[in-house]
Design a protein around this motif. Structure first.
Motif, PDB file in Angstrom:
ATOM      1  N   LYS A  24       0.815  -1.209   0.000  1.00  0.00           N
ATOM      2  CA  LYS A  24       0.000   0.000   0.000  1.00  0.00           C
ATOM      3  C   LYS A  24       0.851   1.263   0.000  1.00  0.00           C
ATOM      4  CE  LYS A  24      -3.953  -2.164   2.313  1.00  0.00           C
ATOM      5  NZ  LYS A  24      -4.863  -2.145   3.496  1.00  0.00           N
ATOM      6  N   ASP A  25       2.137   1.127   0.316  1.00  0.00           N
ATOM      7  CA  ASP A  25       3.046   2.264   0.283  1.00  0.00           C
ATOM      8  C   ASP A  25       3.231   2.708  -1.159  1.00  0.00           C
ATOM      9  OD1 ASP A  25       5.839   3.504  -0.039  1.00  0.00           O
ATOM     10  OD2 ASP A  25       5.621   3.471   2.140  1.00  0.00           O
ATOM     11  N   ILE A  26       3.131   4.018  -1.425  1.00  0.00           N
ATOM     12  CA  ILE A  26       3.195   4.523  -2.795  1.00  0.00           C
ATOM     13  C   ILE A  26       4.524   4.187  -3.465  1.00  0.00           C
ATOM     14  CG2 ILE A  26       3.999   6.792  -2.043  1.00  0.00           C
ATOM     15  CD1 ILE A  26       1.801   5.950  -5.130  1.00  0.00           C
ATOM     16  N   GLN A  27       5.593   4.137  -2.679  1.00  0.00           N
ATOM     17  CA  GLN A  27       6.887   3.803  -3.266  1.00  0.00           C
ATOM     18  C   GLN A  27       6.898   2.357  -3.768  1.00  0.00           C
ATOM     19  OE1 GLN A  27      10.355   5.877  -0.972  1.00  0.00           O
ATOM     20  NE2 GLN A  27       8.757   5.447   0.534  1.00  0.00           N
ATOM     21  N   CYS A 181      12.372   4.060 -10.358  1.00  0.00           N
ATOM     22  CA  CYS A 181      12.909   4.342  -9.030  1.00  0.00           C
ATOM     23  C   CYS A 181      11.734   4.543  -8.077  1.00  0.00           C
ATOM     24  CB  CYS A 181      13.774   5.596  -9.051  1.00  0.00           C
ATOM     25  SG  CYS A 181      14.413   6.025  -7.405  1.00  0.00           S
ATOM     26  N   PRO A 182      11.598   3.700  -7.070  1.00  0.00           N
ATOM     27  CA  PRO A 182      10.437   3.791  -6.186  1.00  0.00           C
ATOM     28  C   PRO A 182      10.390   5.076  -5.371  1.00  0.00           C
ATOM     29  CG  PRO A 182      12.057   2.273  -5.283  1.00  0.00           C
ATOM     30  CD  PRO A 182      12.502   2.608  -6.670  1.00  0.00           C
ATOM     31  N   PHE A 183      11.550   5.683  -5.098  1.00  0.00           N
ATOM     32  CA  PHE A 183      11.572   6.890  -4.281  1.00  0.00           C
ATOM     33  C   PHE A 183      10.826   8.051  -4.938  1.00  0.00           C
ATOM     34  CE2 PHE A 183      15.791   4.865  -3.119  1.00  0.00           C
ATOM     35  CZ  PHE A 183      15.263   4.211  -2.020  1.00  0.00           C
ATOM     36  N   ASN A 184      10.677   8.009  -6.260  1.00  0.00           N
ATOM     37  CA  ASN A 184       9.957   9.067  -6.956  1.00  0.00           C
ATOM     38  C   ASN A 184       8.496   9.133  -6.522  1.00  0.00           C
ATOM     39  OD1 ASN A 184      12.219   9.853  -8.380  1.00  0.00           O
ATOM     40  ND2 ASN A 184      11.765   8.567 -10.145  1.00  0.00           N
ATOM     41  N   GLY A 185       7.923   7.976  -6.194  1.00  0.00           N
ATOM     42  CA  GLY A 185       6.531   7.951  -5.777  1.00  0.00           C
ATOM     43  C   GLY A 185       6.284   8.801  -4.546  1.00  0.00           C
ATOM     44  N   LYS A 186       7.289   8.901  -3.684  1.00  0.00           N
ATOM     45  CA  LYS A 186       7.176   9.707  -2.466  1.00  0.00           C
ATOM     46  C   LYS A 186       7.679  11.131  -2.659  1.00  0.00           C
ATOM     47  CE  LYS A 186       8.869   9.970   2.321  1.00  0.00           C
ATOM     48  NZ  LYS A 186       9.651   9.278   3.379  1.00  0.00           N
ATOM     49  N   TYR A 187       8.843  11.275  -3.265  1.00  0.00           N
ATOM     50  CA  TYR A 187       9.516  12.564  -3.242  1.00  0.00           C
ATOM     51  C   TYR A 187       9.131  13.527  -4.361  1.00  0.00           C
ATOM     52  CZ  TYR A 187      12.357  10.849   0.579  1.00  0.00           C
ATOM     53  OH  TYR A 187      12.749  10.377   1.796  1.00  0.00           O
ATOM     54  N   VAL A 188       8.699  13.060  -5.507  1.00  0.00           N
ATOM     55  CA  VAL A 188       8.289  13.995  -6.562  1.00  0.00           C
ATOM     56  C   VAL A 188       7.116  14.858  -6.099  1.00  0.00           C
ATOM     57  CG1 VAL A 188       7.347  14.237  -8.892  1.00  0.00           C
ATOM     58  CG2 VAL A 188       9.256  12.667  -8.474  1.00  0.00           C
ATOM     59  N   PRO A 189       6.064  14.289  -5.488  1.00  0.00           N
ATOM     60  CA  PRO A 189       4.988  15.146  -4.975  1.00  0.00           C
ATOM     61  C   PRO A 189       5.465  16.143  -3.911  1.00  0.00           C
ATOM     62  CG  PRO A 189       4.220  12.892  -5.129  1.00  0.00           C
ATOM     63  CD  PRO A 189       5.705  12.861  -5.366  1.00  0.00           C
ATOM     64  N   ILE A 190       6.454  15.741  -3.109  1.00  0.00           N
ATOM     65  CA  ILE A 190       7.003  16.650  -2.101  1.00  0.00           C
ATOM     66  C   ILE A 190       7.689  17.836  -2.766  1.00  0.00           C
ATOM     67  CG2 ILE A 190       8.829  16.875  -0.358  1.00  0.00           C
ATOM     68  CD1 ILE A 190       8.118  14.071   0.601  1.00  0.00           C
ATOM     69  N   ILE A 191       8.436  17.569  -3.832  1.00  0.00           N
ATOM     70  CA  ILE A 191       9.111  18.650  -4.560  1.00  0.00           C
ATOM     71  C   ILE A 191       8.092  19.554  -5.246  1.00  0.00           C
ATOM     72  CG2 ILE A 191      10.770  19.219  -6.383  1.00  0.00           C
ATOM     73  CD1 ILE A 191      11.924  17.957  -3.826  1.00  0.00           C
ATOM     74  N   GLU A 192       7.057  18.966  -5.804  1.00  0.00           N
ATOM     75  CA  GLU A 192       6.006  19.775  -6.438  1.00  0.00           C
ATOM     76  C   GLU A 192       5.371  20.720  -5.416  1.00  0.00           C
ATOM     77  OE1 GLU A 192       4.059  17.314 -10.060  1.00  0.00           O
ATOM     78  OE2 GLU A 192       3.782  16.387  -8.094  1.00  0.00           O
ATOM     79  N   GLN A 193       5.074  20.218  -4.237  1.00  0.00           N
ATOM     80  CA  GLN A 193       4.469  21.039  -3.193  1.00  0.00           C
ATOM     81  C   GLN A 193       5.443  22.115  -2.708  1.00  0.00           C
ATOM     82  OE1 GLN A 193       2.896  18.836   0.132  1.00  0.00           O
ATOM     83  NE2 GLN A 193       2.575  20.659   1.383  1.00  0.00           N
TER      84      GLN A 193
END
Length: 249
Positions: A24-27, A181-193
């Motif tokens: 269930k984790d987005i990454q 890269c699974p980390f994109n699932g978490k960090y791309v939205p953080i960078i967008e925000q």
């Protein structure tokens, strides 16, 4: 040393090493969805039977999500041995298994992204050189395409022209990325925000297919950040690192 190959039959119950969590984790879910797209294209994900970052992931180069020309090669997406696994022969063993499998499939050699000096998220050039890899091509972005030919007649792989000379026309910060890269699932939205909150011009472009990836104006596609048209980095950003990068411009 025991290994498990993650396949479409067992992917739901196996962890994927680089993001050890539940489905269930987005990454995890984004990475596994990407892998499911690639299994029919020959993707191989081989990992230690033990939990941890110890795996190799590779795919026939014609199906790789990178802009390279590498006829009959196998492309290594990711090769990661870290933590308690280092220094116990896992790296040599995984690479040997990749070579053995690739030769059995009639491939002419292996290729992988690296750099003149070690960079985050790229394979160590010193280790690759020690294992017999040579530099095939170098992008203006400082990223190298290295290769290990299995025979003397193997054609040397190369970047496409747009990958060798990365440039885009858009201004501001533009990020090309894939869910490889699974980390994109978490960090791309953080960078967008973070960009929105700080009025930083930012656009994220998720690459959805291998065809799009093979036409991307960057030698790497899992993460490629541009600023005012010029390639900046392939290194994954969190909010603090991104703001520091912006302040340095």
């Amino acid at each position: 040393m025991e290994y498990i190959q993650v396949t479409k039959e067992n992917i739901e119950k196996e962890h994927i090493c680089c993001a050890i969590s539940n489905n269930k984790d987005i990454q995890v879910s984004s990475k596994k969805d990407w892998m499911k797209k690639c299994f029919n294209d020959g993707l191989v994900f081989l990992k230690s039977i033990e939990r941890g970052k110890c795996f190799i992931e590779y795919i026939p180069a014609e199906n790789a999500w990178v802009p390279i020309i590498a006829e009959n090669y196998m492309y290594i997406d990711c090769f990661w041995v870290s933590g308690s696994f280092k220094g116990h022969g896992y790296s040599n063993d995984l690479l040997s298994k990749c070579i053995e499998d690739s030769k059995a499939k009639g491939k002419s050699g292996l290729c992988i992204l690296s750099s003149a000096k070690k960079k985050p998220f790229l394979s160590d050039p010193k280790h690759l050189t020690y294992k017999g890899f040579k530099v095939a091509d170098v992008s203006d972005a400082g990223i190298s395409l290295m290769y290990l030919p299995f025979n003397e007649s193997a054609v040397v792989p190369q970047f496409t022209d747009t990958a060798k000379h990365p440039h885009i026309d858009e201004k501001g910060y533009v990020l090309y990325y894939t869910n490889q890269c699974p980390f994109n699932g978490k960090y791309v939205p953080i960078i967008e925000q973070t960009a929105a909150e700080n009025n930083i011009p930012f656009k994220a472009i998720r690459i959805e297919t291998k065809e799009q990836a093979q036409e991307t104006p960057s030698p790497c596609t899992s993460y490629a950040l541009f600023y005012n048209g010029e390639f900046l980095t392939n290194e994954q950003q969190n909010d603090k690192r991104f703001l520091k990068l912006v302040q340095s411009r």
